[in-house]
Scaffold this active site. Structure first.
Site, short mmCIF file in Angstrom:
data_model
loop_
_atom_site.label_atom_id
_atom_site.label_comp_id
_atom_site.label_asym_id
_atom_site.label_seq_id
_atom_site.Cartn_x
_atom_site.Cartn_y
_atom_site.Cartn_z
CB THR A 68 -1.11 3.11 7.42
OG1 THR A 68 0.29 3.30 7.33
CG2 THR A 68 -1.55 3.24 8.79
CG ASP A 69 3.17 1.14 4.24
OD1 ASP A 69 2.57 2.52 4.45
OD2 ASP A 69 4.15 0.94 4.40
CB SER B 244 0.65 -3.72 6.68
OG SER B 244 1.40 -2.16 6.08
CB THR C 231 3.51 2.47 11.74
OG1 THR C 231 4.24 2.29 10.50
CG2 THR C 231 4.17 3.32 12.24
#
Length: 304
Positions: free
Chosen positions: A87-88, A56, A14
């Protein structure tokens, strides 16, 4: 004093996204990310490696191994490493790097953002700057730096898919904090023991099964093709009595069965309840207070 020499490893996520008309997708290079951080010029010297550019969700174990190998191969050239990551699945990458890159005397810092860099209200600039600040403060080892938190790599968990404060350190205190002024305070930092060690290969012959009420026992029967099965159970751990026979058969076939918990914190204790003791008698292995991400990484690296 000479500025720290840092490698920024850009992987997408992101933080690097732009809307391509079909939703947000990684678009910016590491060099373009740096353009948003003029404060870096007096903080450290940065070299960029655009390793890949992925959401990710699409990052595989092979991709994570590529990151580890890049750090291994350039370890002597840099004072630290920042990984710009989605971040996932950042917690999975942090955990695997923690177990693949052992006894480090240099920092490997993962960071990302909940909103793309340059957007109003984005957390990207702060998180990236904080990652470099933690490196300059003398941290050693693998950690995530997000929302002012320094979280050791084996305790990173994402708990929110929207808020800027999306991560927690589960099972251990924070290794430090970075306040809004950029001041770094490091605590509970593990000191490296021995020389750095780099694990070259990992084993992905495992599967994770989440227990739900009335799970069909036949599902477990199909898991015998895997050498290692992680069962994400309830509370302190155990196997429902209606599944015990198929789990026993699975273990007798040569598959190792591990038990973790669906709870965000706490420890699997198979000796606490009768249901846990029965699971232990079958040969199931407790994963203690490891997070799921950390358990998977430790199993992949042959530590448990």
């Amino acid at each position: 004093m000479a500025l720290k020499h840092v490698l920024l490893i850009a992987t997408g996520g992101t933080v690097a996204c732009r809307d391509n008309g079909n939703g947000l997708a990684p678009a910016l290079s590491g060099e373009q990310l740096i353009e948003f951080l003029p404060e870096l010029s007096g903080l450290c010297e940065v070299v960029v490696e655009n390793l890949f550019s992925k959401d990710s969700t699409d990052i595989t174990t092979d991709d994570r191994v590529k990151i580890a190998h890049l750090i291994r191969d350039t370890y002597d050239k840099f004072d630290g490493f920042v990984i710009a990551h989605g971040t996932d699945t950042l917690a999975y990458t942090a955990a695997l790097l923690y177990h693949m890159l052992r006894s480090l005397d240099k920092p490997v810092i993962l960071t990302g953002a909940q909103k793309p860099i340059g957007e109003p209200g984005s957390d990207a600039e702060r998180n990236l700057l904080d990652a470099f600040r933690v490196i300059c403060a003398g941290y050693a080892g693998v950690a995530a730096v997000v929302h002012g938190q320094v979280i050791r790599g084996d305790h990173v968990v994402k708990v929110d898919c929207e808020k800027a404060n999306a991560f927690r350190s589960v099972g251990a205190p924070l290794d430090g904090t970075v306040d809004r002024t950029g001041t770094v305070r490091l605590e509970h930092v593990l000191q490296p023991t021995g020389r750095p060690e780099f694990i070259d290969t990992v084993d992905s012959d495992f599967v994770l099964l989440k227990l739900v009420p009335d799970l069909d026992p036949s599902i477990i029967t199909f898991l015998s093709r895997y050498k290692k099965v992680i069962i994400e159970g309830y509370g302190s751990g155990g196997i429902p009595i209606r599944l015990e026979k198929v789990v026993q058969k699975l273990i007798r076939s040569g598959t190792t069965v591990y038990i973790t918990t669906q709870c965000l914190s706490g420890t699997v204790d198979l000796s606490k309840y009768a249901v846990g003791r029965r699971a232990e008698a079958l040969g199931a292995v407790s994963l203690g207070n490891r997070t799921v991400e950390d358990a998977i990484a430790a199993i992949q690296c042959g530590e448990i």
